[in-house]
Motif scaffolding. Structure first.
Motif, PDB file in Angstrom:
ATOM      1  N   THR A  91       9.196   8.289  11.896  1.00 25.64           N
ATOM      2  CA  THR A  91       7.809   8.029  12.287  1.00 25.64           C
ATOM      3  C   THR A  91       7.556   8.582  13.690  1.00 25.64           C
ATOM      4  OG1 THR A  91       7.987   5.964  11.073  1.00 25.64           O
ATOM      5  CG2 THR A  91       6.053   6.242  12.469  1.00 25.64           C
ATOM      6  N   LEU A 146      -4.463   0.274   8.070  1.00 23.01           N
ATOM      7  CA  LEU A 146      -3.753  -0.131   6.846  1.00 23.01           C
ATOM      8  C   LEU A 146      -4.678  -0.133   5.638  1.00 23.01           C
ATOM      9  CD1 LEU A 146      -1.297  -3.104   7.456  1.00 23.01           C
ATOM     10  CD2 LEU A 146      -0.876  -0.920   6.312  1.00 23.01           C
ATOM     11  N   THR A 158      -5.465   3.634   4.573  1.00 26.43           N
ATOM     12  CA  THR A 158      -4.406   4.533   4.120  1.00 26.43           C
ATOM     13  C   THR A 158      -3.774   3.995   2.847  1.00 26.43           C
ATOM     14  OG1 THR A 158      -2.911   3.370   5.612  1.00 26.43           O
ATOM     15  CG2 THR A 158      -3.808   5.456   6.389  1.00 26.43           C
ATOM     16  N   SER A 159      -3.183   4.920   2.091  1.00 24.74           N
ATOM     17  CA  SER A 159      -2.632   4.497   0.806  1.00 24.74           C
ATOM     18  C   SER A 159      -1.196   3.984   0.964  1.00 24.74           C
ATOM     19  CB  SER A 159      -2.700   5.640  -0.201  1.00 24.74           C
ATOM     20  OG  SER A 159      -2.189   6.809   0.396  1.00 24.74           O
ATOM     21  N   THR A 160      -0.454   4.499   1.943  1.00 23.99           N
ATOM     22  CA  THR A 160       0.906   3.994   2.119  1.00 23.99           C
ATOM     23  C   THR A 160       1.092   3.475   3.546  1.00 23.99           C
ATOM     24  OG1 THR A 160       1.889   6.023   2.952  1.00 23.99           O
ATOM     25  CG2 THR A 160       1.749   5.808   0.570  1.00 23.99           C
ATOM     26  N   THR A 161       2.038   2.580   3.695  1.00 18.62           N
ATOM     27  CA  THR A 161       2.336   2.024   5.013  1.00 18.62           C
ATOM     28  C   THR A 161       2.805   3.121   5.967  1.00 18.62           C
ATOM     29  OG1 THR A 161       3.114   0.114   3.813  1.00 18.62           O
ATOM     30  CG2 THR A 161       3.542   0.152   6.171  1.00 18.62           C
ATOM     31  N   ASN A 162       3.608   4.028   5.424  1.00 13.71           N
ATOM     32  CA  ASN A 162       4.128   5.110   6.262  1.00 13.71           C
ATOM     33  C   ASN A 162       3.015   5.903   6.934  1.00 13.71           C
ATOM     34  OD1 ASN A 162       6.811   4.724   6.248  1.00 13.71           O
ATOM     35  ND2 ASN A 162       7.249   6.171   4.571  1.00 13.71           N
ATOM     36  N   GLN A 163       1.985   6.189   6.159  1.00 12.26           N
ATOM     37  CA  GLN A 163       0.844   6.911   6.732  1.00 12.26           C
ATOM     38  C   GLN A 163       0.220   6.116   7.862  1.00 12.26           C
ATOM     39  OE1 GLN A 163      -1.983   7.862   3.689  1.00 12.26           O
ATOM     40  NE2 GLN A 163      -0.541   9.191   2.579  1.00 12.26           N
ATOM     41  N   THR A 190       6.299  -3.125   6.532  1.00 13.01           N
ATOM     42  CA  THR A 190       6.605  -3.983   5.398  1.00 13.01           C
ATOM     43  C   THR A 190       8.110  -4.111   5.260  1.00 13.01           C
ATOM     44  OG1 THR A 190       6.400  -2.020   4.038  1.00 13.01           O
ATOM     45  CG2 THR A 190       4.550  -3.576   4.022  1.00 13.01           C
ATOM     46  N   ASP A 221      13.364   0.400   3.110  1.00 13.91           N
ATOM     47  CA  ASP A 221      12.980   1.400   4.083  1.00 13.91           C
ATOM     48  C   ASP A 221      12.245   0.795   5.285  1.00 13.91           C
ATOM     49  OD1 ASP A 221      14.178   3.513   2.950  1.00 13.91           O
ATOM     50  OD2 ASP A 221      12.458   4.081   1.725  1.00 13.91           O
TER      51      ASP A 221
END
Lengths: 288, 277
Positions: free
Chosen positions: A90, A139, A142-147, A227, A231
């Protein structure tokens, strides 16, 4: 040509200064001692810490000893290092995007005063709004937490790059700009041969700040938006260890984070030194 | 110009005194955006191969005039005329073939001496490889051939100024504009650079317009001194310096030099006391 002897003017060439010992309170400190002092201090600190915990019999869930922290790290190193890699992904991805977008926007703003007037306030707004406050919103979008994590870290790392590079592009010597104009340099030539090299020290100062901030922002974003799961980043491991009262592991994660921060700072400082050492005052050793 | 001193090996001053001026200012005025009248109705012919100094107190517009000649900023009124046979660039403007030396060396600190000197050619699209020979030759002219790979910060003030001069000369300009180039240097270095500049001028025969506030420097260097007055900046008097070249160190202590200095100095004082009606 006899007229121009191969003279060097009165004060001659300054030459490369040898590694000069630094002054400390009137005494010169030799180089090996400069390296030794911080290390000795660290060892002393660890010894005192260990002794205190052992003698006072402090329970490890209040304050673990250095040995205990080390054991925790060895025990959980796979999980901790895996989380570190997640956090670093990240951090570095956000930093890379921040560098590209920061420099690009700085160049764009240097082209026209109008663009600067229109865009700069928004960069400031983005910068001054606390990232934890924006994280929930990001949050949602975006569609994923990583984004979401990436965007949070990018927002924080982006501003120092933009503002420093912008400052560097604007502080070009006016006579040099006149010179380029005199020789009918194109806009592109002026940017590439004059403005960008001139902005390099400023950019590098921004990079050093941005590098550290990207890590901090990645961790903060994980706190706010991260989360649990396979990962999870290092911040999640911190919270997890706290909940489980696994204080040695919490310390181990914390030390890992600090060491990483220091390493990023050292790396960006080294890069800065390597790029500037031949010409910039900040990297040149002073000799009186 | 004393013809007796034309030395044998020097290809001396090819287009000197062809009658036609190299550049002419016709009624040039410049008003700054804050309303200051920096230059008022200045007219001046500079002949080919001439060494002309613009001398005056600060605020007399001498630097402004130089910049206008260089094309840095348009005059508010009046024109700059170049000879009709001057080469034209792609857009039809006269290719002025100018070299400019600023008061500060104005070097790029991140570039080596050679790269700094290469700059004017580089901007014209000449590769480093193609320019190398000329860079070396130009550095030799100013006595810096062994410093090609040094960085500006490693050089003394006088050496930096030599690099700056080399950069101005590498395009082989017809007109060299110098804006108080030696004002910030110590006297020993300044004298040495004065001598070197004169030798190069005698050898290559460019036209030089030299801005200075030093009576002594202007008399030592120039054939002609344009004394300027301030508020508003204008030409006060155009004076000849009657002394032959080459001028060497002995000239600095000669009677002729002293007489000229006194004459120019008196005129300068007159100019500083004079107010326009």
């Amino acid at each position: 040509m006899s007229a121009i002897e191969k003279m060097n003017d009165a004060d001659g060439i300054a030459g490369d200064a040898p590694t000069a010992p630094i002054e400390a309170g009137g005494m010169t400190v030799p180089r090996w001692l400069q390296a030794l002092v911080p290390i000795a201090m660290l060892v002393l600190l660890l010894v005192v810490w260990q002794a205190y915990v052992t003698i006072a019999n402090v329970p490890h869930y209040i304050l673990p000893s250095p040995v205990r922290i080390w054991q925790a790290f060895v025990e959980d190193h796979e999980m901790l290092l895996h989380s570190l890699v997640i956090t670093l992904q990240t951090t570095f991805l956000a930093l890379a995007i921040a560098l590209v977008t920061g420099v690009a926007l700085a160049i764009l703003m240097a082209q026209s005063r109008w663009i600067e007037l229109a865009l700069f306030p928004y960069a400031v707004i983005l910068q001054v709004t606390p990232i934890v406050a924006i994280a929930p919103l990001i949050l949602i979008y975006t569609s994923t937490t990583n984004q979401a994590l990436l965007i949070c870290a990018w927002i924080v790392a982006f501003f120092p790059v933009l503002s420093n590079t912008s400052q560097g592009l604007h502080s070009t010597d006016h006579n040099l700009l006149n010179l380029f104009e005199l020789y009918r340099a194109s806009r592109w030539q002026t940017l590439w041969l004059l403005r960008l090299p001139n902005a390099l020290p400023y950019f590098l100062a921004g990079l050093r700040i941005a590098g550290g901030l990207a890590l901090i922002a990645a961790v903060v974003a994980e706190f706010a938006a991260g989360t649990p799961g396979a990962d999870a980043g290092l911040a999640f491991r911190l919270i997890e260890a706290q909940h489980r009262l696994n204080i040695p592991r919490l310390f181990a994660a914390l030390v890992l984070l600090s060491v990483t921060g220091v390493a990023i700072f050292a790396a960006t400082s080294l890069l800065s030194h390597l790029l500037l050492r031949r010409w910039h005052e900040s990297a040149v050793r002073r000799e009186n | 110009m004393n013809t007796a001193i034309q030395s044998t090996e020097m290809p001396r001053r090819p287009d000197v005194r062809s009658g036609q001026p190299l550049v002419s200012l016709r009624g040039v005025s410049k008003v700054f955006s804050n309303g200051t009248l920096a230059l008022k109705d200045m007219s001046l012919d500079v002949g080919r191969g001439e060494f002309v100094s613009l001398l005056g107190p600060s605020g007399c517009g001498k630097s402004t005039a130089l910049r206008i000649i260089a094309g840095l900023g348009e005059p508010t009124s009046g024109t700059i005329e170049w000879p009709a046979d001057a080469a034209r660039d792609a857009s039809g403007n006269p290719d002025r073939e100018i070299g400019f030396v600023f008061q500060e060396p104005t070097l790029m600190p991140w570039a080596t001496v050679a790269a700094n000197v290469w700059l004017p050619l580089r901007l014209k699209g000449v590769s480093r490889r193609a320019a190398n020979e000329r860079i070396a030759e130009t550095l030799r002219m100013v006595g810096l051939e062994s410093f090609a790979n040094a960085y500006p910060r490693e050089l003394s003030g006088g050496m930096k100024m030599r690099v700056s001069i080399a950069r101005a000369l590498i395009t082989e300009p017809k007109l060299l504009l110098m804006d108080e180039p030696f004002a910030a240097l110590d006297e020993i270095t300044r004298f040495r650079l004065n001598n070197d500049l004169l030798h190069l001028w005698e050898k290559f025969g460019w036209t030089v317009i030299f801005v200075t506030h030093s009576v002594f420097e202007s008399v030592y260097l120039s054939e002609r001194i344009v004394v300027m007055a301030a508020r508003p900046g204008r030409v006060f008097r155009d004076m000849k310096v009657d002394a032959p070249y080459p001028r060497e160190e002995e000239f600095r202590t000669s009677v002729v030099y002293n007489e000229n200095c006194r004459r120019v100095s008196d005129t300068l004082h007159e100019a500083m006391g004079a107010h326009p009606h």
